[in-house]
Each structure stands twice: as structure tokens, then as C-alpha cells.
Motif scaffolding. Structure first.
Motif, PDB file in Angstrom:
ATOM      1  N   LEU A   1       0.836  -1.203   0.000  1.00 11.15           N
ATOM      2  CA  LEU A   1       0.000   0.000   0.000  1.00 11.15           C
ATOM      3  C   LEU A   1       0.872   1.255   0.000  1.00 11.15           C
ATOM      4  O   LEU A   1       0.636   2.194  -0.760  1.00 11.15           O
ATOM      5  N   ILE A   2       1.892   1.255   0.860  1.00 14.11           N
ATOM      6  CA  ILE A   2       2.797   2.405   0.959  1.00 14.11           C
ATOM      7  C   ILE A   2       3.452   2.662  -0.394  1.00 14.11           C
ATOM      8  O   ILE A   2       3.531   3.798  -0.861  1.00 14.11           O
ATOM      9  N   LYS A   3       3.874   1.554  -1.023  1.00 17.22           N
ATOM     10  CA  LYS A   3       4.552   1.672  -2.312  1.00 17.22           C
ATOM     11  C   LYS A   3       3.646   2.354  -3.347  1.00 17.22           C
ATOM     12  O   LYS A   3       4.046   3.273  -4.041  1.00 17.22           O
ATOM     13  N   VAL A   4       2.412   1.881  -3.420  1.00 17.24           N
ATOM     14  CA  VAL A   4       1.483   2.409  -4.430  1.00 17.24           C
ATOM     15  C   VAL A   4       1.105   3.856  -4.130  1.00 17.24           C
ATOM     16  O   VAL A   4       1.183   4.732  -4.992  1.00 17.24           O
ATOM     17  N   ILE A   5       0.728   4.116  -2.868  1.00 18.03           N
ATOM     18  CA  ILE A   5       0.235   5.447  -2.527  1.00 18.03           C
ATOM     19  C   ILE A   5       1.357   6.491  -2.614  1.00 18.03           C
ATOM     20  O   ILE A   5       1.127   7.639  -3.003  1.00 18.03           O
TER      21      ILE A   5
ATOM     22  N   ILE B   1       2.528  12.061  -0.398  1.00 23.28           N
ATOM     23  CA  ILE B   1       3.536  11.872   0.642  1.00 23.28           C
ATOM     24  C   ILE B   1       2.779  11.481   1.898  1.00 23.28           C
ATOM     25  O   ILE B   1       1.926  12.245   2.386  1.00 23.28           O
ATOM     26  N   ILE B   2       3.039  10.277   2.407  1.00 22.37           N
ATOM     27  CA  ILE B   2       2.252   9.807   3.558  1.00 22.37           C
ATOM     28  C   ILE B   2       3.134   9.591   4.782  1.00 22.37           C
ATOM     29  O   ILE B   2       4.338   9.395   4.676  1.00 22.37           O
ATOM     30  N   ASP B   3       2.469   9.625   5.918  1.00 26.38           N
ATOM     31  CA  ASP B   3       3.147   9.428   7.195  1.00 26.38           C
ATOM     32  C   ASP B   3       3.181   7.923   7.476  1.00 26.38           C
ATOM     33  O   ASP B   3       2.252   7.362   8.056  1.00 26.38           O
ATOM     34  N   GLU B   4       4.243   7.304   7.063  1.00 20.46           N
ATOM     35  CA  GLU B   4       4.306   5.831   7.136  1.00 20.46           C
ATOM     36  C   GLU B   4       4.266   5.297   8.568  1.00 20.46           C
ATOM     37  O   GLU B   4       3.730   4.218   8.826  1.00 20.46           O
ATOM     38  N   ALA B   5       4.825   6.069   9.482  1.00 18.56           N
ATOM     39  CA  ALA B   5       4.916   5.607  10.875  1.00 18.56           C
ATOM     40  C   ALA B   5       3.532   5.484  11.517  1.00 18.56           C
ATOM     41  O   ALA B   5       3.322   4.633  12.383  1.00 18.56           O
TER      42      ALA B   5
ATOM     43  N   ILE C   1      -4.539   6.317   6.683  1.00 20.81           N
ATOM     44  CA  ILE C   1      -3.230   6.690   6.159  1.00 20.81           C
ATOM     45  C   ILE C   1      -3.091   8.220   6.178  1.00 20.81           C
ATOM     46  O   ILE C   1      -3.678   8.906   5.350  1.00 20.81           O
ATOM     47  N   PRO C   2      -2.354   8.747   7.162  1.00 21.69           N
ATOM     48  CA  PRO C   2      -2.193  10.211   7.228  1.00 21.69           C
ATOM     49  C   PRO C   2      -1.425  10.725   6.008  1.00 21.69           C
ATOM     50  O   PRO C   2      -0.356  10.204   5.681  1.00 21.69           O
TER      51      PRO C   2
ATOM     52  N   MET D   1       0.617  16.273  -1.286  1.00 24.88           N
ATOM     53  CA  MET D   1       0.395  15.643  -2.579  1.00 24.88           C
ATOM     54  C   MET D   1       1.655  15.721  -3.424  1.00 24.88           C
ATOM     55  O   MET D   1       2.429  16.669  -3.315  1.00 24.88           O
ATOM     56  N   LYS D   2       1.784  14.739  -4.267  1.00 24.41           N
ATOM     57  CA  LYS D   2       2.862  14.814  -5.252  1.00 24.41           C
ATOM     58  C   LYS D   2       2.237  15.351  -6.527  1.00 24.41           C
ATOM     59  O   LYS D   2       1.165  14.921  -6.930  1.00 24.41           O
TER      60      LYS D   2
END
Lengths: 90, 264
Positions: A46-50, A55-59, A78-79, A83-84
Motif C-alpha cells: 500500500l505504501i509503495k502504491v500510494i 507523501i504519507i506518514d508511514e509511521a 493513512i495520514p 500531494m505529489k
């Protein structure tokens, strides 16, 4: 008497349909369990795709299967930090 | 080289031990060499169902601990030369045997018997894991109740995770009258929900209580429908195509028998 008439005309009056419906529901929940390893690899994907869009807060990312109620849902929180933009407009 | 089949269910009291005893006796009645293993350590019952409880000297724990040789612990059946029971220990618990020990035991028995049938304890813990360790095929027993079918589903999932693919289902204690009334799930309902192949169905039958009381197997009873149902299961295990027993004809057939007995 009413029971008798119901049985005579309707086939669905018996308790077996209640049993079947309850069974289907309980099995849906039972079968919807996911191993922690699978959940982790789902998170990474999910992290990879999004990340290619935002730009997401993975932690602080949370992903869980929620099976309360009559359906099973994949709930992801997902915080988003930003945006990219497409290349050239940034 | 024999075949190792585990009989399991998840839920207790649905007929695992009765099914193990009848399948084993049925196979032996057809001339096959059969070893039955009771893996319900601490709660053994296959011995009483088979009527062999008085003959136990050694048990499965004695065998794996090498207190005796395998041949010494195997109890020969009263009727059939080819039928043997390896009883569970009654005073130990389920950790007394390991999966590796079970695998070795099954491998050894396979050399001497055509069929090795394992009676699995209820539950999904160590006892279950031991029971399935040496098995090549699995039979799942259920009854037409929500709780039993749910547990059967869980067991099917665990069997498949353990590489025991395509378990076969026995639906026990069907009351055709209630199915007709719409008050009991039918065979189709259960097969549809569990998505497995059917090995057979057993009607609810007083004859099972009567034969079990005597320590005999209903599969040898030529007049009862449950006996016929178990004989059909045995033939399917042997690879024959046998149609599923028609329970609707049951009452008529049964009444005829009763009449014959009554007149006789």
C-alpha cells in the motif's frame, strides 16, 4: 394452525434458513482472518502504491480488517502529509 | 504400502470415534488389514466403542517411549483377524506424543496394513496437530448444526494449511423429517457452504446407540440405514462410485422391515 398453513404454502418458514444465514455470517468473519505477516506485506505494498501519488506518514499508518456488523471491511487510516504533483508543475 | 486417513471434526461429540470404528470395521469386513489409532490421549474411547476395553495392556505412549514394541500394543479385534487397535493412553496428556513420533508410527504401520485410520481428538491444539502429522488423507465429520459446521470449516482450513488437501466430508445424524420440514440444514446446504466433497451421510439412527452400547459396529448390521450408510462410505473409500443413500425412501423401507419382523 398458522404454523401449519405456513408450512403448507411456504417452504422458507423453517428454522434452517435462520441457521444458514447465521452460519454464512459467522463463517465470513472466521474466514476473514489475516495473518500478521500478510497484513505487514499488504501495508508495504500500500505504501509503495500510494507513495507515487502522495507523501504519507508511514509511521502512523494503520491497516486492519474490521469484521463488525454484517460485512468485512479493510480499514486503512493513512495520514497524508502532502500531494505529489506531476513533474513540471511542482 | 497402506494409506493413512485421519478422521477429524473440530467440535466434539459429532461422531468421530463412531465413524472411525465403523469405517475400520467395514474395511476389515471386506478383508483389508486395518490399524486404528486412538490419538485422544487422556480421553480414550475408541476401545470401548469397539468393545476392546478389557484387552488393553500397552498404549500409544508406551510405543513411542519404547516401553514395548508396536506389535505388543496392537489389540486384535474380536471378529476380524485383520483389524487392530492401537489405544490411546488414559493417564497422560496430549503432549506425550510429538508430531514426529506420530509420523514414524504411521510410516511403520503403513508397511503392515492396507489402511491406517486415526481417530483425532476434538479441538485444534496439540492433539489435533499430532493426529494429522502422519496422515495422507483427511475425513471431516460434522452434524447439521451451525456450531458443528462452523468448526468443520475451521478444521478444513487448518487441514489445507497442513497440506492435507481436499478433505472429504461425512454429515452425521441427519433427521430427514426435520430436513423436509425446513428445520434442519440439508446435505446440499452444508456442502454448498463448506465447498468440499461429500464422503457420505449418516441418518440419525437408534441402532447406532444400540450397537455402540454393545461394543459392536453398526456397519455390520444389515438391516439398519446407518449400517448401509457406513458400508457405502467404506466402498467409496475403496474407490467405488456409490450413490448417496436416499433418506426419503427410508421410512417406507424401514416400515417394511419392521412389518417383516413384526409378522415373523
Amino acid at each position: 394452525m398458522l404454523d401449519f398453513i405456513a408450512k403448507l404454502f411456504g417452504k422458507d418458514s423453517g428454522s434452517k434458513n435462520v441457521a444458514k444465514d447465521r452460519l454464512r455470517l459467522v463463517l465470513m468473519h472466521d474466514r476473514a482472518s489475516i495473518s500478521p505477516q500478510m497484513l505487514d506485506s499488504l501495508k508495504l505494498d500500500l505504501i509503495k502504491v500510494i507513495s507515487s501519488y502522495m507523501i504519507i506518514d508511514e509511521a502512523n499508518l494503520e491497516v486492519n480488517l474490521d469484521s463488525s456488523g454484517s460485512t468485512v471491511a479493510l480499514v486503512a487510516n493513512i495520514p497524508v502529509k502532502g500531494m505529489k504533483r506531476a513533474a513540471g508543475t511542482a | 504400502m497402506g494409506e493413512v486417513i485421519v478422521v477429524t471434526s473440530g467440535k466434539g461429540g459429532v461422531g468421530k470415534t463412531t465413524s472411525t470404528a465403523n469405517i475400520g470395521t467395514g474395511l476389515a469386513a471386506m478383508g483389508y488389514k486395518v490399524a486404528l489409532i486412538d490419538t485422544d490421549i487422556g480421553l480414550r474411547n475408541l476401545d470401548v466403542v469397539l468393545g476392546l476395553e478389557n484387552r488393553i495392556v500397552f498404549d500409544i505412549v508406551d510405543v513411542v517411549n519404547e516401553n514395548c514394541r508396536l506389535r505388543q500394543a496392537l489389540i486384535k479385534d474380536k471378529r476380524f483377524e485383520g483389524l487392530h487397535l492401537l489405544p490411546a493412553a488414559q493417564t497422560k496428556d496430549k503432549t506425550a506424543v510429538s508430531p514426529d513420533q506420530m509420523r514414524n508410527l504411521c510410516a511403520e504401520l503403513k508397511n503392515d496394513f492396507d489402511y491406517v485410520i486415526i481417530d483425532c481428538p476434538a479441538g485444534i491444539e496439540q492433539g489435533f496437530r499430532n493426529a494429522i502429522a502422519g496422515a495422507e488423507k483427511a475425513v471431516v465429520v460434522t452434524t447439521p448444526e451451525v456450531s458443528a459446521v462452523r468448526d468443520a470449516d475451521r478444521i478444513i482450513g487448518l487441514l489445507e494449511a497442513a497440506e492435507l488437501r481436499e478433505p472429504k466430508l461425512i454429515i452425521n445424524r441427519i433427521r430427514q423429517k426435520m430436513v423436509k420440514q425446513g428445520d434442519m440444514m440439508s446435505i446440499d446446504d452444508i456442502i454448498d457452504i463448506l465447498a468440499v466433497d461429500l464422503l457420505g451421510i449418516i441418518p440419525e439412527d437408534e441402532m447406532i446407540v444400540i450397537t455402540t452400547n454393545r461394543g459392536e459396529a453398526v456397519v455390520l448390521d444389515q438391516h439398519s440405514r446407518s449400517g448401509q450408510a457406513y458400508r457405502n462410505i467404506v466402498r467409496r473409500i475403496l474407490g467405488e462410485e456409490v450413490p448417496i443413500i436416499n433418506l426419503d425412501e427410508g421410512s417406507g423401507f424401514f416400515n417394511k422391515i419392521k412389518k417383516i419382523i413384526g409378522l415373523g
